[in-house]
Enzyme design. Structure first.
Site, PDB file in Angstrom:
ATOM      1  N   GLY A 281       7.668 -17.140 -46.484  1.00  4.04           N
ATOM      2  CA  GLY A 281       7.197 -16.700 -45.178  1.00  4.04           C
ATOM      3  C   GLY A 281       8.342 -16.191 -44.329  1.00  4.04           C
ATOM      4  O   GLY A 281       9.185 -16.960 -43.888  1.00  4.04           O
ATOM      5  N   VAL A 282       8.384 -14.867 -44.133  1.00  4.62           N
ATOM      6  CA  VAL A 282       9.429 -14.296 -43.274  1.00  4.62           C
ATOM      7  C   VAL A 282       8.780 -13.670 -42.031  1.00  4.62           C
ATOM      8  O   VAL A 282       8.867 -12.473 -41.793  1.00  4.62           O
ATOM      9  CB  VAL A 282      10.347 -13.301 -44.020  1.00  4.62           C
ATOM     10  CG1 VAL A 282      11.463 -14.034 -44.728  1.00  4.62           C
ATOM     11  CG2 VAL A 282       9.583 -12.433 -45.014  1.00  4.62           C
ATOM     12  N   GLY A 283       8.100 -14.545 -41.287  1.00  3.20           N
ATOM     13  CA  GLY A 283       7.522 -14.138 -40.001  1.00  3.20           C
ATOM     14  C   GLY A 283       8.572 -14.337 -38.929  1.00  3.20           C
ATOM     15  O   GLY A 283       9.765 -14.124 -39.169  1.00  3.20           O
TER      16      GLY A 283
ATOM     17  N   VAL B 191       9.862 -17.098 -37.416  1.00  2.00           N
ATOM     18  CA  VAL B 191      10.908 -18.084 -37.682  1.00  2.00           C
ATOM     19  C   VAL B 191      11.650 -17.746 -38.982  1.00  2.00           C
ATOM     20  O   VAL B 191      12.881 -17.732 -39.029  1.00  2.00           O
ATOM     21  CB  VAL B 191      10.332 -19.518 -37.796  1.00  2.00           C
ATOM     22  CG1 VAL B 191      11.450 -20.513 -38.087  1.00  2.00           C
ATOM     23  CG2 VAL B 191       9.605 -19.907 -36.528  1.00  2.00           C
TER      24      VAL B 191
ATOM     25  N   LYS C 229      -1.972 -31.143 -27.684  1.00  2.00           N
ATOM     26  CA  LYS C 229      -2.137 -29.801 -28.240  1.00  2.00           C
ATOM     27  C   LYS C 229      -3.479 -29.271 -27.741  1.00  2.00           C
ATOM     28  O   LYS C 229      -4.353 -30.046 -27.372  1.00  2.00           O
ATOM     29  CB  LYS C 229      -2.145 -29.880 -29.773  1.00  2.00           C
ATOM     30  CG  LYS C 229      -1.845 -28.583 -30.470  1.00  2.00           C
ATOM     31  CD  LYS C 229      -0.368 -28.403 -30.746  1.00  2.00           C
ATOM     32  CE  LYS C 229      -0.109 -27.084 -31.463  1.00  2.00           C
ATOM     33  NZ  LYS C 229       1.300 -26.912 -31.807  1.00  2.00           N
TER      34      LYS C 229
HETATM   35  N1  LIG Z   1       7.485 -20.229 -33.933  1.00  2.00           N
HETATM   36  C1  LIG Z   1       8.066 -21.395 -33.743  1.00  2.00           C
HETATM   37  O1  LIG Z   1       8.977 -21.547 -32.915  1.00  2.00           O
HETATM   38  C2  LIG Z   1       7.641 -22.564 -34.572  1.00  2.00           C
HETATM   39  C3  LIG Z   1       8.056 -23.859 -34.178  1.00  2.00           C
HETATM   40  C4  LIG Z   1       7.711 -24.960 -34.996  1.00  2.00           C
HETATM   41  C5  LIG Z   1       6.929 -24.743 -36.129  1.00  2.00           C
HETATM   42  N2  LIG Z   1       6.525 -23.474 -36.464  1.00  2.00           N
HETATM   43  C6  LIG Z   1       5.747 -23.292 -37.690  1.00  2.00           C
HETATM   44  O2  LIG Z   1       6.499 -22.476 -38.584  1.00  2.00           O
HETATM   45  C7  LIG Z   1       5.620 -21.654 -39.360  1.00  2.00           C
HETATM   46  C8  LIG Z   1       5.991 -20.194 -39.183  1.00  2.00           C
HETATM   47  O3  LIG Z   1       5.873 -19.858 -37.810  1.00  2.00           O
HETATM   48  P1  LIG Z   1       6.069 -18.356 -37.297  1.00  2.00           P
HETATM   49  O4  LIG Z   1       6.057 -18.430 -35.821  1.00  2.00           O
HETATM   50  O5  LIG Z   1       7.208 -17.731 -38.023  1.00  2.00           O
HETATM   51  O6  LIG Z   1       4.703 -17.712 -37.791  1.00  2.00           O
HETATM   52  P2  LIG Z   1       4.449 -16.187 -38.257  1.00  2.00           P
HETATM   53  O7  LIG Z   1       2.974 -16.031 -38.273  1.00  2.00           O
HETATM   54  O8  LIG Z   1       5.270 -15.253 -37.449  1.00  2.00           O
HETATM   55  O9  LIG Z   1       5.028 -16.170 -39.749  1.00  2.00           O
HETATM   56  C9  LIG Z   1       4.402 -16.736 -40.832  1.00  2.00           C
HETATM   57  C10 LIG Z   1       4.604 -15.799 -42.017  1.00  2.00           C
HETATM   58  O10 LIG Z   1       4.123 -16.439 -43.198  1.00  2.00           O
HETATM   59  C11 LIG Z   1       3.436 -15.487 -43.982  1.00  2.00           C
HETATM   60  N3  LIG Z   1       2.534 -16.195 -44.902  1.00  2.00           N
HETATM   61  C12 LIG Z   1       1.328 -16.734 -44.663  1.00  2.00           C
HETATM   62  N4  LIG Z   1       0.857 -17.334 -45.770  1.00  2.00           N
HETATM   63  C13 LIG Z   1       1.805 -17.180 -46.725  1.00  2.00           C
HETATM   64  C14 LIG Z   1       1.906 -17.579 -48.078  1.00  2.00           C
HETATM   65  N5  LIG Z   1       0.948 -18.285 -48.673  1.00  2.00           N
HETATM   66  N6  LIG Z   1       3.014 -17.243 -48.776  1.00  2.00           N
HETATM   67  C15 LIG Z   1       4.000 -16.545 -48.171  1.00  2.00           C
HETATM   68  N7  LIG Z   1       3.949 -16.122 -46.906  1.00  2.00           N
HETATM   69  C16 LIG Z   1       2.869 -16.445 -46.180  1.00  2.00           C
HETATM   70  C17 LIG Z   1       2.770 -14.601 -42.980  1.00  2.00           C
HETATM   71  O11 LIG Z   1       2.444 -13.336 -43.539  1.00  2.00           O
HETATM   72  C18 LIG Z   1       3.835 -14.489 -41.887  1.00  2.00           C
HETATM   73  O12 LIG Z   1       4.710 -13.396 -42.112  1.00  2.00           O
HETATM   74  C19 LIG Z   1       4.209 -22.010 -38.893  1.00  2.00           C
HETATM   75  O13 LIG Z   1       3.691 -23.006 -39.734  1.00  2.00           O
HETATM   76  C20 LIG Z   1       4.429 -22.579 -37.494  1.00  2.00           C
HETATM   77  O14 LIG Z   1       3.404 -23.476 -37.122  1.00  2.00           O
HETATM   78  C21 LIG Z   1       6.867 -22.396 -35.719  1.00  2.00           C
END
Ligand SMILES: NC(=O)c1ccc[n+]([C@@H]2O[C@H](COP(=O)([O-])OP(=O)(O)OC[C@H]3O[C@@H](n4cnc5c(N)ncnc54)[C@H](O)[C@@H]3O)[C@@H](O)[C@H]2O)c1
Length: 360
Positions: free
Chosen positions: A180-182, A184, A80
């Site tokens: 968390g509705v980002g 993923v 990483k």
């Molecule tokens: N993107 C990928 O393909 C991938 C792959 C493996 C793991 N992950 C992990 O999955 C998680 C989400 O990834 P992502 O790419 O969707 O990130 P992202 O930043 O797009 O989404 C995260 C969401 O969580 C929200 N959030 C933060 N703190 C919060 C809380 N305390 N309560 C509720 N919501 C909260 C944020 O506002 C955001 O909308 C991360 O931990 C990331 O490391 C992502």
């Protein structure tokens, strides 16, 4: 902090510090293991308070990637990188390309990809200096944003968990609480709604909640309450460390399947969850879809092959849950066991030198 002590504790192979005065680049690359193949893991661009915080994070994340790749059955090691800075203000073409040259200097021992604070477009820029960067945009021949694929893997894992608990893979009518509705989380919600599951969401960003409610017709609750929602599946898709001694007693679910990395605050939390009769889908097993997808680029990206492999997260999850039941250990321990067994068995193959290999 004594760096060698820290590295010895985690069993890492190599730490590389990269610096470029002109762009202000300060990067740390951690290679945890190359026993199974090149160390693949994304680049996190984050405004760490201290250099020590950055080092601790990169060491922890690199180690996690070794286990994720091994549990997914890939011929990859774990690594990483972190870049210290604010991606909104410090990210420039010069900085990313300087970083790309440092990655290139490792000759493929470490392969990078996007992570928190970096994007597909950034990977395209890094690739101008090195071929050891995966997840470039489809226009550049890459696999693009891994998030929808990660959510596809989560969906496969949730079906395996449903099969394990209820003897039925169908998620229709199952109730999911998604934290968390980002990128993923939102894609996962879409798959769940399409499968006629019931979904409740929460996000610290009001806009993200609004979008999920409008796009998918789901309900929402406050962020403080999402883990206590009465549901079949709790799905942490925000940040790590959310499953801990203060949140676990409040859980009101039958199972946990989410994308966040390092969901358990400590390894003991897996026992706390099991003691509550909740089935935990180990994070590094259920969220491997993105990694499996970018890994496919090493063979010339084939979407069909990548999706087929991502769907095998169903089998991986099922095997781990069955092993945990048989051996009376928690699912996290079972997943670590599977990964370590593969590292030992397959990693050991390299003792057999092939003809033509560099004799040194
Ligand atoms: N993107 C990928 O393909 C991938 C792959 C493996 C793991 N992950 C992990 O999955 C998680 C989400 O990834 P992502 O790419 O969707 O990130 P992202 O930043 O797009 O989404 C995260 C969401 O969580 C929200 N959030 C933060 N703190 C919060 C809380 N305390 N309560 C509720 N919501 C909260 C944020 O506002 C955001 O909308 C991360 O931990 C990331 O490391 C992502």
């Amino acid at each position: 902090m004594v760096v060698f002590d820290e590295v010895a504790r985690g069993g890492h192979e190599q730490i590389i510090y990269g610096y470029d005065d002109a762009s202000g680049l300060r990067a740390i690359i951690a290679i945890h293991s190359t026993a199974l193949g090149p160390a693949l893991g994304g680049t996190r661009f984050f405004p760490y308070d201290t250099e020590q915080d950055a080092l601790v994070d990169v060491l922890r994340l690199a180690r996690g990637m070794t286990y994720k790749a091994a549990a997914a059955g890939l011929d990859l090691g774990g690594g990483k990188a972190v870049i210290i800075g604010d991606p909104a203000t410090d990210k420039t073409e010069r900085l990313l390309r300087a970083y790309g040259r440092i990655v290139d200097s490792l000759g493929g021992r470490y392969i990078t990809a996007e992570d928190v604070g970096t994007t597909t477009t950034d990977v395209d820029i890094i690739r101008r200096e090195t071929r050891w960067a995966l997840g470039s945009s489809p226009a550049e021949g890459g696999a693009g944003d891994p998030s929808p694929v990660t959510s596809r893997g989560l969906f496969a894992a949730a079906r395996a968990v449903a099969d394990f608990i209820w003897g039925d893979t169908d998620l229709a009518g199952r109730r999911f609480a998604v934290q968390g509705v980002g990128k993923v989380g939102a894609a996962f919600v879409q798959l769940l709604v399409e499968a006629r599951a019931e979904v409740i969401v929460a996000d610290s960003k009001e806009e993200a909640v609004k979008e999920a409610v409008e796009n998918y017709g789901v309900k929402s609750v406050d962020v403080e309450d999402i883990h206590t929602v009465d549901c079949d599946f709790y799905s942490p898709c925000a940040l790590g460390g959310g499953l801990n001694d203060s949140t676990i007693p409040g859980l009101n679910c039958q199972a946990i399947v989410g994308s966040a990395n390092n969901q358990l605050a400590t390894e003991d939390d897996a026992d706390r969850i099991a003691a509550r009769g909740i089935v935990y889908g180990p994070d590094f097993v259920v969220n491997a879809g993105g990694l499996i997808n970018v890994h496919d680029e090493l063979h010339g990206y084939s979407k069909m092959r990548a999706m087929h492999r991502v769907d095998s997260i169903f089998d991986a999850t099922r095997a781990i849950l069955l092993a945990s039941k048989e051996q009376q250990i928690n699912p996290n321990q079972a997943a670590v066991m599977v990964a370590e067994k593969r590292i030992e068995e397959i990693g050991d193959l390299r003792r057999f030198r092939r003809s033509g290999e560099d004799p040194r």
